[in-house]
Design a protein around this motif. Structure first.
Motif, PDB file in Angstrom:
ATOM      1  N   SER A  44      -0.154   9.338   6.282  1.00  0.00           N
ATOM      2  CA  SER A  44      -1.563   8.961   6.133  1.00  0.00           C
ATOM      3  C   SER A  44      -2.161   8.658   7.504  1.00  0.00           C
ATOM      4  O   SER A  44      -1.599   9.029   8.531  1.00  0.00           O
ATOM      5  CB  SER A  44      -1.644   7.730   5.230  1.00  0.00           C
ATOM      6  OG  SER A  44      -1.076   6.623   5.903  1.00  0.00           O
ATOM      7  N   HIS A  99       0.818  -1.218   0.000  1.00  0.00           N
ATOM      8  CA  HIS A  99       0.000   0.000   0.000  1.00  0.00           C
ATOM      9  C   HIS A  99       0.856   1.274   0.000  1.00  0.00           C
ATOM     10  O   HIS A  99       0.531   2.263  -0.673  1.00  0.00           O
ATOM     11  CB  HIS A  99      -0.901  -0.022   1.243  1.00  0.00           C
ATOM     12  CG  HIS A  99      -1.838   1.127   1.340  1.00  0.00           C
ATOM     13  ND1 HIS A  99      -3.009   1.205   0.611  1.00  0.00           N
ATOM     14  CD2 HIS A  99      -1.787   2.267   2.063  1.00  0.00           C
ATOM     15  CE1 HIS A  99      -3.626   2.337   0.890  1.00  0.00           C
ATOM     16  NE2 HIS A  99      -2.908   3.003   1.784  1.00  0.00           N
ATOM     17  N   ASP A 159      -6.660   7.191  -0.268  1.00  0.00           N
ATOM     18  CA  ASP A 159      -6.628   5.840  -0.829  1.00  0.00           C
ATOM     19  C   ASP A 159      -7.420   5.709  -2.129  1.00  0.00           C
ATOM     20  O   ASP A 159      -8.547   6.186  -2.237  1.00  0.00           O
ATOM     21  CB  ASP A 159      -7.162   4.842   0.207  1.00  0.00           C
ATOM     22  CG  ASP A 159      -6.167   4.639   1.336  1.00  0.00           C
ATOM     23  OD1 ASP A 159      -5.028   5.127   1.218  1.00  0.00           O
ATOM     24  OD2 ASP A 159      -6.527   3.975   2.324  1.00  0.00           O
ATOM     25  N   HIS A 166       1.076   4.531  -2.595  1.00  0.00           N
ATOM     26  CA  HIS A 166       1.025   5.982  -2.362  1.00  0.00           C
ATOM     27  C   HIS A 166       2.175   6.691  -3.091  1.00  0.00           C
ATOM     28  O   HIS A 166       2.000   7.779  -3.635  1.00  0.00           O
ATOM     29  CB  HIS A 166       1.084   6.289  -0.867  1.00  0.00           C
ATOM     30  CG  HIS A 166      -0.263   6.221  -0.193  1.00  0.00           C
ATOM     31  ND1 HIS A 166      -1.330   6.995  -0.585  1.00  0.00           N
ATOM     32  CD2 HIS A 166      -0.720   5.471   0.849  1.00  0.00           C
ATOM     33  CE1 HIS A 166      -2.379   6.736   0.188  1.00  0.00           C
ATOM     34  NE2 HIS A 166      -2.038   5.811   1.061  1.00  0.00           N
TER      35      HIS A 166
END
Ligand code: KG4
Ligand code: ZN
Length: 393
Positions: free
Chosen positions: A145, A115, A361, A119
């Motif tokens: 985040s 993940h 996201d 980003h």
């Protein structure tokens, strides 16, 4: 090298179910994000079990919608990419299981994407779309985040992208501090965008917050090949102290009664406007919120630019949900070359952000991050699993 490969990206690591199709790692064809804000709002934060159930409900329609918007069929896809960590275990598992089944049924390669790498690639995808000049390596990426405040040195070698973590939060992530502070002040969820919106009404210098000096112990990791060298120095963050300082301030100034009234009033309004927030917050609250944001933004900027200087990096990527914050963008722009158009005391560091939509996201960033893996044939086996604490390296 097949520039035209069509990758379907699937993201379900937290409270957004997302699917997107990206061609050749640079052309965004479709992107669909189903937000779960309404589901988690009453609880003031993400409820993991509810998140998993919402993903189960949303995955099929979201993927179908991404295909429909692209005017593509499943058969035309070249690969399926999915976030396999880090994130909420149950939430990740829904996306990973779905992607595995899809890849198996379609007989297409499966690509597992971290993940955080996603980003980082949100910025790279948009850079390529703008046909911007090539980035100067090495690159430092601040991923900031709800779950992370991480600094990575990143570079592209022949076999794909490589990352070295040179700093992270020792406790709360910056986004988590925004969310918890907003919850404490009865402002709603998610806290980051709300604090961003209402900070402009307060005095950012009204309340002084201090950040602890963090001691950095030298790490003893084996040197890896390539230009990224072992970095003895760490650039860690800490955001649980400021959350506690806000709590102390609220206690000292006996603000709990007003907070409960505000919480109750906001629950009656489906989409509060700036005016609603202004009406429901007294001056002291507005000043507290503005000061909190200024303190977090100042600390993120200072530590990140110190890391850039120490590592001799001139290209900085700032990404993740908190990168949508207006004050954070302004602060980085003010201290880098983008603002002055000339060399700054920071040695001419250039900063790049994703667009606001791509900061939070989404699955386009997952499909984009998968493309170099497609080129390198770095495919996942069908026994790949979700890893809540997956590291990026
Ligand atoms: O990247 P993201 O969508 O999900 C995670 O990977 O965590 O980031 C969500 C986080 C939340 O903490 C949210 O409050 C924060 O990003 N956020 C913001 C803003 N927009 C989202 N924080 C500050 N200012 C914003 N404008
Ligand atoms: Zn994220």
């Amino acid at each position: 090298m097949d520039k035209r490969a069509l990758v379907l990206g699937i993201e379900s690591s937290c409270d957004e179910t997302a699917a997107a199709i990206v061609r050749g790692g640079e052309e965004l064809i479709s992107s669909v994000v189903a937000s779960q804000i309404a589901t988690h709002s009453p609880y003031g934060g993400v409820v993991p079990e509810l998140a998993s159930r919402e993903h189960l409900r949303n995955l099929v329609p979201v993927v179908r919608s991404a295909l429909a918007k692209a005017g593509l069929s499943y058969a035309e896809l070249d690969a399926i990419a999915v976030t396999n960590g880090p994130g909420l275990a149950g939430a990740l598992l829904t996306g990973v299981s779905f992607a595995k089944a899809l890849a198996w049924a379609l007989e297409k390669p499966l690509i597992a994407v971290n993940h955080l790498e996603g980003h980082i690639h949100a910025v790279l995808l948009e850079q390529r779309q703008k046909a911007a000049e090539a980035l100067e390596f090495p690159v430092l990426a601040l991923v900031v985040s709800g779950g992370h405040t991480h600094l990575f040195l990143a570079e592209e070698r022949g076999d794909g992208w490589h990352y070295e973590n040179i700093g992270h939060t020792r406790d709360d992530a910056a986004g988590e501090a925004f969310d918890k502070t907003a919850k404490l002040l009865g402002l709603g969820y998610p806290g980051g965008p709300i604090i961003d919106r209402i900070s402009k009404f307060g005095d950012p210098k009204a309340v002084k917050f201090t950040f602890a000096q963090l001691k950095h112990e030298a790490r003893h990791e084996p040197k890896r090949a390539g230009r990224i060298e072992q970095n003895q120095k760490r650039f860690d963050f800490s955001y649980s102290g400021i959350k506690t300082a806000v709590l102390r301030y609220v206690e000292t100034h006996e603000m709990f009664g007003a907070i409960e009234e505000r919480r109750a009033a906001l629950l009656q309004i489906s989409a509060p406007t700036d005016e609603d927030f202004k009406r429901l917050c007294d001056r002291r609250t507005l000043d507290l919120v503005a000061s909190f944001q200024a303190a977090v933004v100042g600390d993120l900027t200072k530590r990140t630019l110190a890391a850039c200087e120490d590592c001799g990096v001139r290209t900085l990527l700032v990404t993740g949900g908190v990168a949508a914050n207006s004050a954070l963008r302004r602060s980085f722009e003010m201290h880098t070359e983008k603002h002055t158009g000339q060399k700054t005391p920071n040695g001419g560091i250039r900063v790049h952000f994703p667009s606001r939509l791509m900061s939070t996201d989404n699955a386009a960033m997952i499909a984009a991050a998968a493309y170099p893996k497609w080129i390198a044939k770095d495919f996942a086996e069908l026994d790949v699993s979700a890893e809540a604490n997956l590291q990026l390296r």
